[in-house]
Motif scaffolding. Structure first.
Motif, PDB file in Angstrom:
ATOM      1  N   ARG A 278       0.834  -1.193   0.000  1.00 49.34           N
ATOM      2  CA  ARG A 278       0.000   0.000   0.000  1.00 49.34           C
ATOM      3  C   ARG A 278       0.871   1.245   0.000  1.00 49.34           C
ATOM      4  NH1 ARG A 278      -3.767  -2.861  -1.747  1.00 49.34           N
ATOM      5  NH2 ARG A 278      -5.262  -3.767  -0.333  1.00 49.34           N
ATOM      6  N   LYS A 279       0.478   2.197  -0.808  1.00 48.00           N
ATOM      7  CA  LYS A 279       1.227   3.437  -0.978  1.00 48.00           C
ATOM      8  C   LYS A 279       1.330   4.245   0.313  1.00 48.00           C
ATOM      9  CE  LYS A 279      -0.627   6.716  -3.507  1.00 48.00           C
ATOM     10  NZ  LYS A 279      -1.083   7.560  -4.623  1.00 48.00           N
ATOM     11  N   HIS A 280       0.307   4.206   1.152  1.00 49.33           N
ATOM     12  CA  HIS A 280       0.289   5.041   2.356  1.00 49.33           C
ATOM     13  C   HIS A 280       0.735   4.315   3.616  1.00 49.33           C
ATOM     14  CE1 HIS A 280      -1.468   8.317   0.149  1.00 49.33           C
ATOM     15  NE2 HIS A 280      -2.370   7.494  -0.344  1.00 49.33           N
TER      16      HIS A 280
ATOM     17  N   LEU B 253       5.274   0.856   6.595  1.00 46.72           N
ATOM     18  CA  LEU B 253       6.017  -0.399   6.582  1.00 46.72           C
ATOM     19  C   LEU B 253       6.082  -0.967   5.165  1.00 46.72           C
ATOM     20  CD1 LEU B 253       5.911  -2.981   9.438  1.00 46.72           C
ATOM     21  CD2 LEU B 253       6.643  -3.558   7.154  1.00 46.72           C
ATOM     22  N   CYS B 254       4.992  -0.895   4.421  1.00 48.05           N
ATOM     23  CA  CYS B 254       4.994  -1.354   3.018  1.00 48.05           C
ATOM     24  C   CYS B 254       6.049  -0.614   2.203  1.00 48.05           C
ATOM     25  CB  CYS B 254       3.636  -1.121   2.366  1.00 48.05           C
ATOM     26  SG  CYS B 254       2.348  -2.310   2.753  1.00 48.05           S
ATOM     27  N   GLN B 255       6.207   0.670   2.473  1.00 50.33           N
ATOM     28  CA  GLN B 255       7.108   1.502   1.688  1.00 50.33           C
ATOM     29  C   GLN B 255       8.548   1.497   2.204  1.00 50.33           C
ATOM     30  OE1 GLN B 255       6.161   2.766  -1.218  1.00 50.33           O
ATOM     31  NE2 GLN B 255       4.249   1.712  -0.787  1.00 50.33           N
TER      32      GLN B 255
ATOM     33  N   LEU C 159       0.498  -5.809   9.772  1.00 49.21           N
ATOM     34  CA  LEU C 159       0.422  -7.257   9.979  1.00 49.21           C
ATOM     35  C   LEU C 159      -0.967  -7.790   9.641  1.00 49.21           C
ATOM     36  CD1 LEU C 159       2.361  -7.669  13.341  1.00 49.21           C
ATOM     37  CD2 LEU C 159       3.016  -8.590  11.128  1.00 49.21           C
ATOM     38  N   ARG C 160      -1.993  -7.109  10.092  1.00 47.87           N
ATOM     39  CA  ARG C 160      -3.366  -7.562   9.861  1.00 47.87           C
ATOM     40  C   ARG C 160      -3.787  -7.447   8.403  1.00 47.87           C
ATOM     41  NH1 ARG C 160      -4.177  -4.493  14.396  1.00 47.87           N
ATOM     42  NH2 ARG C 160      -5.075  -2.811  13.180  1.00 47.87           N
ATOM     43  N   ASN C 161      -3.396  -6.366   7.763  1.00 50.89           N
ATOM     44  CA  ASN C 161      -3.975  -6.049   6.461  1.00 50.89           C
ATOM     45  C   ASN C 161      -3.084  -6.249   5.246  1.00 50.89           C
ATOM     46  OD1 ASN C 161      -6.294  -5.179   7.840  1.00 50.89           O
ATOM     47  ND2 ASN C 161      -5.449  -3.141   8.086  1.00 50.89           N
ATOM     48  N   HIS C 162      -1.767  -6.261   5.421  1.00 50.92           N
ATOM     49  CA  HIS C 162      -0.894  -6.220   4.249  1.00 50.92           C
ATOM     50  C   HIS C 162       0.053  -7.402   4.107  1.00 50.92           C
ATOM     51  CE1 HIS C 162      -1.303  -1.580   4.761  1.00 50.92           C
ATOM     52  NE2 HIS C 162      -2.427  -2.149   4.397  1.00 50.92           N
TER      53      HIS C 162
END
Length: 82
Positions: free
Chosen positions: A5-7, A10-12, A48-51
């Protein structure tokens, strides 16, 4: 499938894979990682929950006595049954 996710900080993160490995191995809690990375509270837990796809589905709070109890399932069933 791992979501990005862009926002999501942790993803970025350039160190996403390493950070996820530390979380999954319980080398660090989501709250501790947020503090270490100077992120707002909840970033790592939400990630952790969503990505993380099927790699993580504990959905527990590491500060909660019930969530971390060794007999959590038994306690939750007792609560459910009244």
């Amino acid at each position: 499938m791992v979501k990005t996710r862009k926002h999501c900080k942790l993803c970025q993160s350039a160190d996403r894979e390493q950070l996820e490995e530390r979380l999954v191995a319980i080398q660090i809690t989501p709250d501790e990682l947020d503090i270490e990375m100077d992120w707002p509270s909840g970033v790592s837990a939400r990630h952790l929950r969503n990505h993380m796809g099927g790699e993580f589905n504990d959905e527990s709070n590491p500060k909660c006595k019930l969530c971390t109890a060794p007999n959590r399932e038994e306690l939750e069933l007792a609560l459910h049954d009244g």
